[in-house]
Each structure stands twice: as structure tokens, then as C-alpha cells.
Design a protein around this motif. Sequence first.
Motif, PDB file in Angstrom:
ATOM      1  N   GLY A  32       0.807  -1.216   0.000  1.00  0.00           N
ATOM      2  CA  GLY A  32       0.000   0.000   0.000  1.00  0.00           C
ATOM      3  C   GLY A  32       0.833   1.256   0.000  1.00  0.00           C
ATOM      4  O   GLY A  32       0.501   2.249  -0.655  1.00  0.00           O
ATOM      5  N   LEU A  33       1.963   1.240   0.719  1.00  0.00           N
ATOM      6  CA  LEU A  33       2.827   2.414   0.763  1.00  0.00           C
ATOM      7  C   LEU A  33       3.592   2.616  -0.542  1.00  0.00           C
ATOM      8  O   LEU A  33       3.943   3.751  -0.881  1.00  0.00           O
ATOM      9  CB  LEU A  33       3.821   2.286   1.918  1.00  0.00           C
ATOM     10  CG  LEU A  33       3.255   2.515   3.327  1.00  0.00           C
ATOM     11  CD1 LEU A  33       4.299   2.156   4.369  1.00  0.00           C
ATOM     12  CD2 LEU A  33       2.808   3.955   3.492  1.00  0.00           C
ATOM     13  N   ASP A  34       3.860   1.538  -1.268  1.00  0.00           N
ATOM     14  CA  ASP A  34       4.599   1.666  -2.526  1.00  0.00           C
ATOM     15  C   ASP A  34       3.879   2.563  -3.522  1.00  0.00           C
ATOM     16  O   ASP A  34       4.524   3.200  -4.367  1.00  0.00           O
ATOM     17  CB  ASP A  34       4.831   0.291  -3.143  1.00  0.00           C
ATOM     18  CG  ASP A  34       5.937  -0.478  -2.421  1.00  0.00           C
ATOM     19  OD1 ASP A  34       6.677   0.155  -1.644  1.00  0.00           O
ATOM     20  OD2 ASP A  34       6.037  -1.698  -2.619  1.00  0.00           O
ATOM     21  N   ASN A  35       2.566   2.626  -3.425  1.00  0.00           N
ATOM     22  CA  ASN A  35       1.805   3.494  -4.330  1.00  0.00           C
ATOM     23  C   ASN A  35       1.915   4.961  -3.946  1.00  0.00           C
ATOM     24  O   ASN A  35       1.630   5.840  -4.774  1.00  0.00           O
ATOM     25  CB  ASN A  35       0.333   3.073  -4.351  1.00  0.00           C
ATOM     26  CG  ASN A  35       0.137   1.665  -4.875  1.00  0.00           C
ATOM     27  OD1 ASN A  35       0.876   1.218  -5.762  1.00  0.00           O
ATOM     28  ND2 ASN A  35      -0.843   0.963  -4.344  1.00  0.00           N
ATOM     29  N   TRP A  36       2.327   5.223  -2.697  1.00  0.00           N
ATOM     30  CA  TRP A  36       2.355   6.607  -2.216  1.00  0.00           C
ATOM     31  C   TRP A  36       3.752   7.160  -2.029  1.00  0.00           C
ATOM     32  O   TRP A  36       3.921   8.383  -1.952  1.00  0.00           O
ATOM     33  CB  TRP A  36       1.578   6.712  -0.897  1.00  0.00           C
ATOM     34  CG  TRP A  36       0.114   6.775  -1.126  1.00  0.00           C
ATOM     35  CD1 TRP A  36      -0.775   5.735  -1.101  1.00  0.00           C
ATOM     36  CD2 TRP A  36      -0.642   7.932  -1.461  1.00  0.00           C
ATOM     37  NE1 TRP A  36      -2.034   6.175  -1.384  1.00  0.00           N
ATOM     38  CE2 TRP A  36      -1.995   7.525  -1.613  1.00  0.00           C
ATOM     39  CE3 TRP A  36      -0.325   9.275  -1.636  1.00  0.00           C
ATOM     40  CZ2 TRP A  36      -3.005   8.426  -1.926  1.00  0.00           C
ATOM     41  CZ3 TRP A  36      -1.336  10.168  -1.964  1.00  0.00           C
ATOM     42  CH2 TRP A  36      -2.650   9.728  -2.107  1.00  0.00           C
ATOM     43  N   TRP A  37       4.770   6.318  -1.940  1.00  0.00           N
ATOM     44  CA  TRP A  37       6.124   6.838  -1.765  1.00  0.00           C
ATOM     45  C   TRP A  37       6.491   7.851  -2.840  1.00  0.00           C
ATOM     46  O   TRP A  37       7.044   8.916  -2.524  1.00  0.00           O
ATOM     47  CB  TRP A  37       7.136   5.694  -1.747  1.00  0.00           C
ATOM     48  CG  TRP A  37       7.154   4.822  -0.550  1.00  0.00           C
ATOM     49  CD1 TRP A  37       7.108   3.461  -0.513  1.00  0.00           C
ATOM     50  CD2 TRP A  37       7.249   5.225   0.831  1.00  0.00           C
ATOM     51  NE1 TRP A  37       7.149   2.988   0.773  1.00  0.00           N
ATOM     52  CE2 TRP A  37       7.253   4.059   1.619  1.00  0.00           C
ATOM     53  CE3 TRP A  37       7.333   6.461   1.469  1.00  0.00           C
ATOM     54  CZ2 TRP A  37       7.327   4.085   3.004  1.00  0.00           C
ATOM     55  CZ3 TRP A  37       7.410   6.495   2.851  1.00  0.00           C
ATOM     56  CH2 TRP A  37       7.399   5.325   3.605  1.00  0.00           C
ATOM     57  N   PRO A  38       6.223   7.574  -4.134  1.00  0.00           N
ATOM     58  CA  PRO A  38       6.622   8.565  -5.152  1.00  0.00           C
ATOM     59  C   PRO A  38       5.844   9.876  -5.087  1.00  0.00           C
ATOM     60  O   PRO A  38       6.240  10.857  -5.716  1.00  0.00           O
ATOM     61  CB  PRO A  38       6.345   7.828  -6.480  1.00  0.00           C
ATOM     62  CG  PRO A  38       6.276   6.375  -6.131  1.00  0.00           C
ATOM     63  CD  PRO A  38       5.704   6.347  -4.758  1.00  0.00           C
ATOM     64  N   ARG A  39       4.748   9.914  -4.344  1.00  0.00           N
ATOM     65  CA  ARG A  39       3.925  11.121  -4.274  1.00  0.00           C
ATOM     66  C   ARG A  39       4.305  12.030  -3.105  1.00  0.00           C
ATOM     67  O   ARG A  39       3.720  13.110  -2.953  1.00  0.00           O
ATOM     68  CB  ARG A  39       2.452  10.746  -4.150  1.00  0.00           C
ATOM     69  CG  ARG A  39       1.976   9.752  -5.205  1.00  0.00           C
ATOM     70  CD  ARG A  39       0.505   9.484  -5.059  1.00  0.00           C
ATOM     71  NE  ARG A  39       0.087   8.314  -5.833  1.00  0.00           N
ATOM     72  CZ  ARG A  39      -1.165   7.886  -5.931  1.00  0.00           C
ATOM     73  NH1 ARG A  39      -2.138   8.541  -5.295  1.00  0.00           N
ATOM     74  NH2 ARG A  39      -1.455   6.816  -6.640  1.00  0.00           N
ATOM     75  N   LEU A  40       5.230  11.590  -2.290  1.00  0.00           N
ATOM     76  CA  LEU A  40       5.680  12.396  -1.155  1.00  0.00           C
ATOM     77  C   LEU A  40       6.939  13.149  -1.564  1.00  0.00           C
ATOM     78  O   LEU A  40       7.910  12.545  -2.035  1.00  0.00           O
ATOM     79  CB  LEU A  40       5.956  11.509   0.066  1.00  0.00           C
ATOM     80  CG  LEU A  40       4.788  10.631   0.542  1.00  0.00           C
ATOM     81  CD1 LEU A  40       5.214   9.802   1.739  1.00  0.00           C
ATOM     82  CD2 LEU A  40       3.558  11.477   0.870  1.00  0.00           C
TER      83      LEU A  40
END
Length: 245
Positions: A32-40
Motif C-alpha cells: 500500500g505504501l509503494d503506491n504513495w512513496w513517489p507522491r511524497l
Amino acid sequence: MRPAYSFDSITPPENWRQLPWGEWLQQQVAAGLDNWWPRLFGYHLVKLGPLAVDLNSRLCSIRHQVAIHDTGGDAWGEMDDLPLRCRSVDACIMPMVLDFHQDPHGVIREADRVLLEGGHLVIIGFNPVSPAGLGMLSPGCRKRYPWKGRMFTPSRVRDWLGVLGYQVVAQEPLAFSSLLWSPDRFLWPQQWMAQQTPSLASVYMLVARKMAVPMTPVRPRWRPRKRLVTSPAAVGRTVVNRRQR
């Protein structure tokens, strides 16, 4: 509804292996975090709690990353008293921190203190209104993780964030297993819940953005002077005469 503050101290799990099916649960959270790491984006990322240490954040664009918890990590610190300056962090990750802390309100306020305006706060927790919440009904399960801790519904955590002026940009389900038996059992009900009732996920993730609070405009103490009218009737006759012309 029980108060958020607990008078009894709660010992958090030291690693994922202390949770039932911990390795599988860690994989679900990491996916789940892999989808958001690039957006931070930003310069500084803080990962709070002992479970955050083992989460791989290589996909995150933020290069300076620090793991903080009260038993080790890159830096030592209490979750409600972080050794960081105010407004010095661009993103903060909290996996299962609120569930095992005595004062979850204090944890969120402390994370808000160190976050910059526009920064992101990612909260991962267990949902009591879910298959995993069934373990709270068993006295035997309440002596084991994660049921020996406390679970807060996503809507309740969203309310806490709203009070602090955060905008919840995403709420994602991460797991639907009850954790009472192997996650490989009863796959069909889990798939059905993922499609029909994602809000009943056993493990959820909230991504919130800290909004900039606009300054309250100050009213000027002076006021424009109004023209003193001594004879309103005379002014009215003057206006009528002008119209007649």
C-alpha cells in the motif's frame, strides 16, 4: 464511545513478528505504501514507531529519512515528544502507532507540530469494525497482539485530523483478514469485501495533507467619517430639484 486516552500503559510490538501473520501483514502494508512513496516530496521524512523501521521506503523521493521510536532506530524519542524542531519535516509515517499508545491525541498533535504546511501525514491502523475486530470479543485474544492494544475507526481518526485542519486525500484498505487464522483461508469473502465494502478493511491507511491556515484579517480601528446631515428634508428637496432639471 471510549475516550481516546488510556490510563493504562500499552506496550507496542517491537517488530512485525509479534503480530499474527506478521510477515504477511508487513507485505500488505508495504504494498500500500509503494503506491504513495513517489507522491511524497520534500527534504525530510520521519518514520515513527518500531514497525516503521522495517518498512522499505526506497521508492520515496525524499532522501533524508529518519526512523524514531523509544527503543532504538536512527534516533530515540517518545511518540508524543519528538526530538525535532517545529515545522521541520515534510512527511511523517505512523504504522500502528495510535493503536498502541496511551495518548493517541498527543501523538497526532506532536506529528502536527513537526510537520511543515503542505506536508503529508500517513496513518496506518487496525479497524475495530472489521473482521479483525472480532478478536476484541474474545477474552483470550485480548491478551495477544493486536487485540491487546486499541483500535480506532478510520472515521474517528479522520475527525481528529479535521480538527487540526488536515485534508484527508486518500483512505485505502490494506487487508481484510481477521488475523485469527491464516490469511489464505476464506479468500472469497475477503475479495468480496474488498469490492463491496472497502471501508470494513481490517487494516486501513489514511493519507492527510496539512493545510495552511489563513491569517485572520484584523479590522482597522479607524472608520471613514460620514458627512453630517443637519437637515435631511433639505437634502431631499435638493435631490428632487436636480432631477427636475
